[in-house]
Each structure stands twice: as structure tokens, then as C-alpha cells.
Design an enzyme around this catalytic site. Structure first.
Site, PDB file in Angstrom:
ATOM      1  N   GLY A  88      37.692  45.161  48.253  1.00  0.00           N
ATOM      2  CA  GLY A  88      36.783  45.489  47.163  1.00  0.00           C
ATOM      3  C   GLY A  88      35.788  44.357  46.981  1.00  0.00           C
TER       4      GLY A  88
ATOM      5  N   GLN B  31      29.501  39.168  42.956  1.00  0.00           N
ATOM      6  CA  GLN B  31      30.068  38.304  43.998  1.00  0.00           C
ATOM      7  C   GLN B  31      29.049  37.989  45.093  1.00  0.00           C
ATOM      8  OE1 GLN B  31      33.857  40.839  44.367  1.00  0.00           O
ATOM      9  NE2 GLN B  31      34.542  38.768  44.856  1.00  0.00           N
TER      10      GLN B  31
ATOM     11  N   CYS C  36      41.143  37.417  45.665  1.00  0.00           N
ATOM     12  CA  CYS C  36      39.728  37.689  45.403  1.00  0.00           C
ATOM     13  C   CYS C  36      38.893  36.937  46.431  1.00  0.00           C
ATOM     14  CB  CYS C  36      39.370  37.225  43.993  1.00  0.00           C
ATOM     15  SG  CYS C  36      37.646  37.483  43.555  1.00  0.00           S
ATOM     16  N   LEU C  37      37.885  37.622  46.987  1.00  0.00           N
ATOM     17  CA  LEU C  37      37.030  36.959  47.975  1.00  0.00           C
ATOM     18  C   LEU C  37      36.288  35.767  47.365  1.00  0.00           C
ATOM     19  CD1 LEU C  37      35.602  40.071  49.831  1.00  0.00           C
ATOM     20  CD2 LEU C  37      37.344  38.483  50.657  1.00  0.00           C
TER      21      LEU C  37
ATOM     22  N   HIS D 250      40.430  45.202  38.952  1.00  0.00           N
ATOM     23  CA  HIS D 250      39.952  43.889  39.397  1.00  0.00           C
ATOM     24  C   HIS D 250      38.432  43.882  39.533  1.00  0.00           C
ATOM     25  CE1 HIS D 250      40.352  40.212  42.108  1.00  0.00           C
ATOM     26  NE2 HIS D 250      39.117  40.624  42.345  1.00  0.00           N
ATOM     27  N   GLU D 251      37.888  44.924  40.179  1.00  0.00           N
ATOM     28  CA  GLU D 251      36.439  44.955  40.414  1.00  0.00           C
ATOM     29  C   GLU D 251      35.668  45.180  39.117  1.00  0.00           C
ATOM     30  OE1 GLU D 251      35.557  43.769  43.099  1.00  0.00           O
ATOM     31  OE2 GLU D 251      37.443  44.049  44.163  1.00  0.00           O
TER      32      GLU D 251
ATOM     33  N   HIS E  72      35.117  42.030  37.296  1.00  0.00           N
ATOM     34  CA  HIS E  72      34.021  41.211  37.816  1.00  0.00           C
ATOM     35  C   HIS E  72      32.699  41.528  37.113  1.00  0.00           C
ATOM     36  CE1 HIS E  72      35.422  38.786  41.181  1.00  0.00           C
ATOM     37  NE2 HIS E  72      36.075  39.803  41.715  1.00  0.00           N
TER      38      HIS E  72
END
Ligand code: NI
Length: 159
Positions: A46, A51, A89-90, A131-132, A135
């Protein structure tokens, strides 16, 4: 298509509130394509627009269930139950931690054609959606992690 630079924790842009998308444009379509490419290249499941430095309410998700989800202006309508498990998380490279999330969510969003749809999700997809969506409001999983962040092994999934 292009790989975009993924912002990492400490970058203030990850802490800002994202704006709703009002209309689709060539630029936004390009952004969505780039977000998928960037996510796949980083082995993520995701990615949210902030990000890659864009403060718009856009999320892409691919949890390998055969779908490529694009959620524009997503809003979680319902949530139920709970699941506790590892999350990464990236934007927090090389780490993961234990996070409790709802086990079921119903989300309303717009697709790439700005058509409204609702999506019901359970388990890992529900976790990814939560999670997304976080963000888009400047929230990172590290804010709600239970215990310490841990170093990743070789294989891990990051959002
Ligand atoms: Ni993330």
C-alpha cells in the site's frame, strides 16, 4: 510511469493533513500510476500520496488478492472487531511493529473515474486500508505501535 521518491519518517510532509481531490486530471492519473509503480518497486502492499510528497487524499493498495485498489477521498464508514499483528511502512524502512486494528472495515471512496464505491474488507486488507487512510491525516503506525519497533528480516510487507 516513474518511480517517485518515498518520503521517510522525520519528513514533515508525512505529518500533514491531505486535501480532498476535487476532479480527476491527467496529472493525478499519472500520480496514481507512479504510486503503483513506486509501491511495487519497493515491495509494498500500500502507498498513500503523502508518502511521495503529494498532499492529496489518494491511496493505492495491492495485498495480492487480485485487485489493485485506488481509493480517492476515502472515508471509513464502519469498523468492527480487532486484530493484532505485525505492521510495517515504506516510510519507516527496515522496521515493523505490533499494531491493533479493526478486523473489518467498510470504506467509501471514489475510483479513478471519480465514481463513488463502497468496499468491505477484513483481515489484512482491512489493516492496509486503516494504515493508508491514517497517512492521509498525518498519522503513522509508529504512533500506535505496541511495544518496540523491531528490525525486519529479509522478507516483510510494508505499507
Ligand atoms: Ni505506511
Amino acid at each position: 510511469m516513474a518511480i517517485r521518491q518515498i518520503r521517510t519518517i522525520g519528513d514533515e510532509i508525512l505529518r500533514k493533513e491531505c486535501k480532498a481531490v476535487k476532479e480527476m486530471s491527467h496529472r493525478i492519473r499519472q500520480l496514481i500510476e507512479d504510486m503503483f509503480e513506486t509501491m511495487y518497486e519497493a515491495n509494498g502492499v500500500g502507498l498513500a500520496a503523502p508518502q511521495v510528497g503529494i498532499l492529496k487524499q489518494i491511496v493505492v493498495i495491492d495485498v495480492e488478492d487480485g485487485n489493485q485498489y485506488v481509493l480517492i477521498n476515502p472515508e471509513i464508514l464502519e469498523q468492527r472487531g480487532s486484530q493484532t499483528g505485525p505492521e510495517g511502512c515504506l516510510s519507516v524502512p527496515g522496521k515493523h511493529g505490533t499494531v491493533t486494528r479493526p478486523d473489518y472495515v467498510k470504506v467509501r471512496a471514489l475510483d479513478e473515474d471519480m465514481q463513488e464505491f463502497e468496499l468491505e474488507a477484513e483481515e489484512f486488507l482491512a489493516r492496509a486500508i486503516c494504515h493508508e487512510c491514517d497517512h492521509l491525516h498525518g498519522d503513522l503506525y509508529v504512533d500506535i505501535v505496541e511495544g518496540e519497533l523491531m528490525d525486519n528480516g529479509e522478507e516483510s510487507e510494508e505499507e
